[in-house]
Design an enzyme around this catalytic site. Structure first.
Site, PDB file in Angstrom:
ATOM      1  N   LYS A 153       0.838  -1.201   0.000  1.00 47.21           N
ATOM      2  CA  LYS A 153       0.000   0.000   0.000  1.00 47.21           C
ATOM      3  C   LYS A 153       0.872   1.249   0.000  1.00 47.21           C
ATOM      4  O   LYS A 153       1.948   1.264   0.608  1.00 47.21           O
ATOM      5  CB  LYS A 153      -0.896  -0.038   1.247  1.00 47.21           C
ATOM      6  CG  LYS A 153      -1.934   1.071   1.351  1.00 47.21           C
ATOM      7  CD  LYS A 153      -2.828   0.869   2.578  1.00 47.21           C
ATOM      8  CE  LYS A 153      -3.845   1.989   2.758  1.00 47.21           C
ATOM      9  NZ  LYS A 153      -4.715   1.757   3.928  1.00 47.21           N
ATOM     10  N   SER A 200      -9.717   1.869   3.108  1.00 47.94           N
ATOM     11  CA  SER A 200      -8.843   2.664   2.260  1.00 47.94           C
ATOM     12  C   SER A 200      -7.888   1.833   1.397  1.00 47.94           C
ATOM     13  O   SER A 200      -7.383   2.321   0.394  1.00 47.94           O
ATOM     14  CB  SER A 200      -8.010   3.611   3.132  1.00 47.94           C
ATOM     15  OG  SER A 200      -7.169   2.877   4.006  1.00 47.94           O
ATOM     16  N   SER A 229      -9.911  -0.728   7.133  1.00 50.18           N
ATOM     17  CA  SER A 229      -9.347  -0.484   5.802  1.00 50.18           C
ATOM     18  C   SER A 229      -8.758  -1.700   5.107  1.00 50.18           C
ATOM     19  O   SER A 229      -8.416  -1.629   3.932  1.00 50.18           O
ATOM     20  CB  SER A 229      -8.283   0.614   5.876  1.00 50.18           C
ATOM     21  OG  SER A 229      -8.907   1.855   6.039  1.00 50.18           O
TER      22      SER A 229
END
Lengths: 509, 476
Positions: free
Chosen positions: B76, B151, B175
């Site tokens: 990420k 997210s 997330s």
């Protein structure tokens, strides 16, 4: 001897000179009011690495050479507590009889400034490492007083903004960012600029004895903000306080307090309300002026620092710190008075610096004439150090050799004047010969044998029969002349005490 | 034909010399290119991944390969990797190159995992749809008109579309779990402090965790056991030893399971999700486990507590992005104050600014006690309630999300509706306990449904073993 003895590394403790710009209010009006001061002292800790990173804390290197990603607050970095800094904070707390907090949490103080890389300072809010405590002070007139502490907490320093001449931009040096600090917060117990001064002297002495801070206010390793208010004598409520910053010497703290005292009284007398504000001190004018009111609107939004786990002070850790505590100035001061029977003045001067006090302690372990030792320290030793602006660690004579010299005097083998004027200067240069060897080689050993001095006295009296008659008829002042003759005949080696005794015997009979 | 769908596949192929790491990386690179429109990757480390593959191939040949040899991982855009750019999907970190590598990432590299690129996400991890990204939105491969969740949306889609073997995400309030549910994957949020946060760009420090997306439990467990554990760079990281989760997946006990009445009865819960959740609870009962409904009266306080505390921490964590030291600085600034204001106004996206404002508000002197202090107290109550429940029951089961993947723009004008996406995931975040989201069938439109399992702190081994069992059960 003994009057102007000031250690080179210290400012004078007593007799501060407060220059008044103008005598603005009458002593009578001034006397109606009481000054109330609390001090916040920041001490930069002498750890090798920063509060929350391994970066070096060394002073004076090229800008931005001691800045890891942690110091710069790069994304993804986390702080890590420097245990040495915690230990130093605990030492200060123990020295001030504070309570030591066992579970220490840190807090973030949020504000924007270019020299603050993370946008917050990691400090302690609720639960400082040291709670309460006190700092005993001695005033110029000898009065003792104790200033209570509110707290001592740990935090990190900010970087330095630099405005170079001719440059439009401001530059930032982050070398200092993250250097560990303790903030020592006093209660509003201080009632005069003299007390403030004595308090600062005591704090400086403490941090230097503990070897946790070099105590240099001019270089910023010790910084002081003052919260100052006034109230009518006898009033219970405190007045509105004003915080004064930017005082870079003990003397300037005194000046700022004196100035604020008068300024605030003047305002009150004129019926103007004091506003709680931050003011800055101007050393050239000796006055304070208000800083932008924006400063006062700062809401620091403290909250517990989630990036650090609590620092637990275990019994073992605390005990080991307790064991490592050095003798403190107050303890040595009391010991010098009680055990060595020294006057307060001597004890005060000898404990000004840890190194001098420890030298003296070592000296007193070797001889028993403590007052003589004190006189030597405050006289010849300090004169020499002052003259060459040397530190006691650079003093060429070891306590053992100085003790030997003092013993020679005590035993009557050399006179004080021979010791101080002839042997001492040689000792300062010659690190091999003992004082006795020097005394012998310089032919300074005193004659204290009555059998050998008596013939000298007899011959002096025989040579001056007229003066002897004058003496016997009442002109006692001639004693000095006879002594001078005896000393001359003995080439200065006759023990004056023995010579006087024989002279008196022969003249009175 | 899809290949390399699990690390087990990869290891078997490597073992019989049917393939090598270079071929595996090339396969994923090809997929990434074909599926570029999904916008999962922000940057593909083509050259360094191939170089690393060659090195690992040599190690395999000489029998010195690490435990993750052959595994290809995407990370990420909030996990830093030395000498690589990352932005946390924010304009404010444009051009920022990290000088160090996150501990979690480094531990994977040390075991010969290959890092293939960084993955799109919501800015600073703030969002539930991956629509708040300077890199643009990510498409859900199950239905490209829908969000992948957030997210960690890019991390989810990267595994969903087989662009890498597993991926790392971060989970502050759901997330990892929510996008895992939206894309039909296994996603874990470990116990808070189980994985070092060194190198994780902070959103809310006391909630942030690093999680894993995978297609199966074993890959997830293996990566977790390598990433987790104490770290000198993170004083908050737990010192508890890490069990070998991947070797403890066998499950043959009768256990006690609680499900929360308020979650099942929530009016926000989509019909099919409710049905699937109830049906798996039924299957568990049939298998002889004790399944009980319990009340969770604090559910309505979970979201407010979460949003007060996380925004408070975020407002402080994001203060460092000021244009002074790195990243974006507004070219329009003319003095110090305008540099701060313009840099931050232009550099941060709307959602991030909203949360900074909210966090600054709840920490401000006049509202501190009413919001921050109170939320801290409620957090403790929720944590105590959850832990007590998990002392009585082995697991808590609940849906991962109230709905399946929604359409782009559906919640864009209503931040509160977006925040409700986290309704079922924030309990574990507020409490710090580990939680696993598993695929649990599909809704009528064919969109994946997730089921969430919570266990007590540091019970990742139990969580993985039960998860493994549950996946078998839901597939039968």
């Amino acid at each position: 001897m003994g009057s102007n003895l000031v250690l080179p590394e210290f400012e004078p403790i007593f007799g501060i000179l407060v220059v008044k710009i103008e005598e603005m209010i009458s002593a009578e009006i001034k006397n109606k009011y009481e000054l109330v001061v609390g001090l916040e002292v920041h001490a930069q800790l002498l750890t090798q690495s920063k509060m929350y990173t391994a970066d070096s804390t060394e002073f004076g290197n090229l800008p931005n050479t001691q800045i890891s990603v942690i110091t710069l607050g790069h994304p993804g970095t986390l702080p890590k507590v420097n245990r040495k800094a915690v230990e130093y904070a605990i030492k200060m707390g123990l020295a001030c009889n504070s309570n030591i907090t066992r579970t220490n949490i840190f807090a973030r103080k949020n504000y924007f400034y270019p020299d603050l890389p993370k946008g917050y300072q990691i400090t302690q809010d609720k639960g400082p490492i040291c709670v309460g405590g006190e700092v005993p002070i001695t005033l110029p007139d000898g009065t003792q007083k104790s200033i209570a502490l509110t707290r001592i907490h740990m935090e990190e320093d900010a970087g330095k903004s630099m405005h170079l001449a001719g440059e439009v931009d401001t530059l930032v040096d982050f070398n200092r960012a993250g250097v560990p600090l303790i903030e020592i917060v006093s209660e509003p117990d201080i009632r005069s600029s003299d007390e403030a001064y004595a308090y600062l002297v005591e704090i400086k002495k403490l941090v230097r004895y503990l070897e946790i801070c070099d105590g240099n206010m001019e270089e910023g390793s010790l910084r002081c903000d003052a919260n100052i208010s006034v109230r009518l004598r006898g009033a219970k409520e405190y007045g509105k306080k004003v915080e004064v910053k930017n005082m870079n010497s003990f003397r300037n703290v005194s000046r700022a307090i004196e100035h604020e005292f008068e300024r605030q009284i003047e305002l009150i007398e004129a019926g103007i309300e004091i506003i709680s504000e931050t003011r800055t001190f101007d050393a050239t004018t000796g006055t304070t002026s208000g800083m932008r009111t924006k400063e006062d609107l700062n809401d620091y939004r403290y909250f517990p620092e989630p990036d650090l786990s609590p620092v637990i002070v275990s019994e073992e850790w605390l005990a080991s710190i307790q064991e490592s505590m050095p003798a403190l100035p107050r303890e040595l001061y009391n010991k010098f008075i009680r055990e060595y029977g020294l006057p307060e003045y001597d004890a005060g001067v000898l404990t000004d610096s840890k190194e001098i006090a420890l030298y003296f302690e070592e000296l007193c372990g070797l001889i028993h004439n403590y007052k003589a030792a004190s006189n030597w320290m405050m006289g010849p030793v300090k004169s020499y150090l002052n003259e060459l602006t040397l530190h006691i660690s650079d003093f060429p004579i070891s306590p053992r050799r100085l003790a030997e010299l003092i013993e020679l005097i005590d035993e009557g083998k050399v006179s004080f004047s021979a010791a101080s004027q002839k042997i001492y200067p040689i000792l300062l240069e010659d690190k091999v010969k003992t004082p006795l060897e020097i005394a012998q080689s310089q032919n300074l050993i005193q004659e204290s044998n009555e059998e050998s001095i008596k013939p000298l006295v007899e011959s002096v009296l025989a040579e001056n029969s007229a003066k002897v008659a004058e003496y016997r008829s009442g002109k006692k002042g001639l004693m000095g002349m006879f002594m001078g003759q005896v000393m001359k005949k003995s080439q200065g080696k006759a023990d004056p005490k023995v010579a006087t005794k024989i002279l008196t015997e022969l003249l009175e009979n | 034909m899809e290949k390399f769908l699990s690390f087990d596949d990869i290891q078997k192929s490597l073992e019989i010399r049917e393939t090598d790491c270079k071929a595996i990386v090339n396969y994923y690179l090809q997929n990434i290119q074909t599926k570029a429109h999904l916008n999962a990757f922000v940057e593909v480390y083509k050259e360094s991944a191939l170089e690393q593959a060659a090195k690992v191939d040599e190690k395999i040949a000489s029998g010195k390969a690490g435990r993750l040899a052959g595994m290809v991982i995407g990370i990420k855009d909030v996990l830093v990797y030395k000498d690589h750019e990352f932005n946390a999907s924010s304009k404010i970190l444009k051009g920022f190159i990290s000088q160090f590598t996150a501990t979690a990432v480094q531990r994977l590299i040390d075991e010969d995992a290959i890092i293939i690129g960084r993955l799109n996400c919501d800015e600073f991890g703030m969002g539930s749809s991956n629509e708040n990204s300077v890199h643009g939105k990510v498409l859900n491969a199950a239905d490209e008109s829908r969000v992948p969740g957030g997210s960690s949306g890019g991390s989810a889609v990267a595994v969903q579309a087989n662009l890498c073997t597993v991926s790392l995400g971060t989970d502050t309030g759901g997330s990892v779990r929510q996008p895992a549910a939206f894309t039909g994957l296994v996603g874990i949020k470990p116990t808070y402090s189980r994985v070092s946060r060194w190198g994780l760009i902070a959103y809310a420090s006391s909630f942030d965790t690093i999680g894993i997306f995978s297609r199966n439990i074993r890959d997830n467990a293996l990566v977790m056991e390598i990433m987790a554990g104490p770290d000198n760079f993170d004083s908050t990281a737990s010192r508890k030893p890490v069990p070998k989760y991947s070797e403890l997946l066998h499950f043959d006990k009768r256990v006690k399971i609680a499900y929360l009445k308020e979650t099942i009865e929530s009016p926000a819960l989509q019909k099919e999700i409710k049905e699937n959740t109830l049906s798996i609870l039924e299957r568990l009962k049939e298998e002889g486990h004790e399944v009980e409904e319990v009340e969770f009266p604090l559910l309505k306080y979970v979201l407010p507590t979460y949003y007060i505390l996380t925004t408070a921490e975020a407002s402080s964590n994001l203060s460092r992005y000021d244009g002074v030291k790195y990243g974006f600085r507004s070219p329009n600034a003319h003095n110090l104050e305008s540099m701060y204001k313009m840099t931050r106004s232009e550099g941060f996206g709307e959602e991030v600014k909203r949360r900074i404002m909210l966090g600054t508000f709840v920490l401000s002197a006049s509202y501190y006690d009413a919001y921050f202090t109170k939320a801290q107290k409620v957090r403790r109550l929720i944590k105590e309630f959850t832990e007590n429940l998990l002392n009585k029951y082995d697991y808590i089961l609940l849906p991962t999300t109230p709905s399946t993947a929604f359409k782009f723009g559906e919640h864009s004008n209503d931040p509160v509706a977006m925040y409700l996406e986290d309704l079922f995931t924030v309990q574990a975040s507020v409490s710090g306990v580990p939680a696993l989201s598993l695929p649990n069938g599909k809704d009528q439109q064919g969109l994946p449904i997730g089921i969430q399992v919570m266990a007590n702190s540091f019970k990742e081994a139990e969580l993985y073993a039960f998860g493994s069992y549950l996946m078998e059960l839901s597939n039968n």
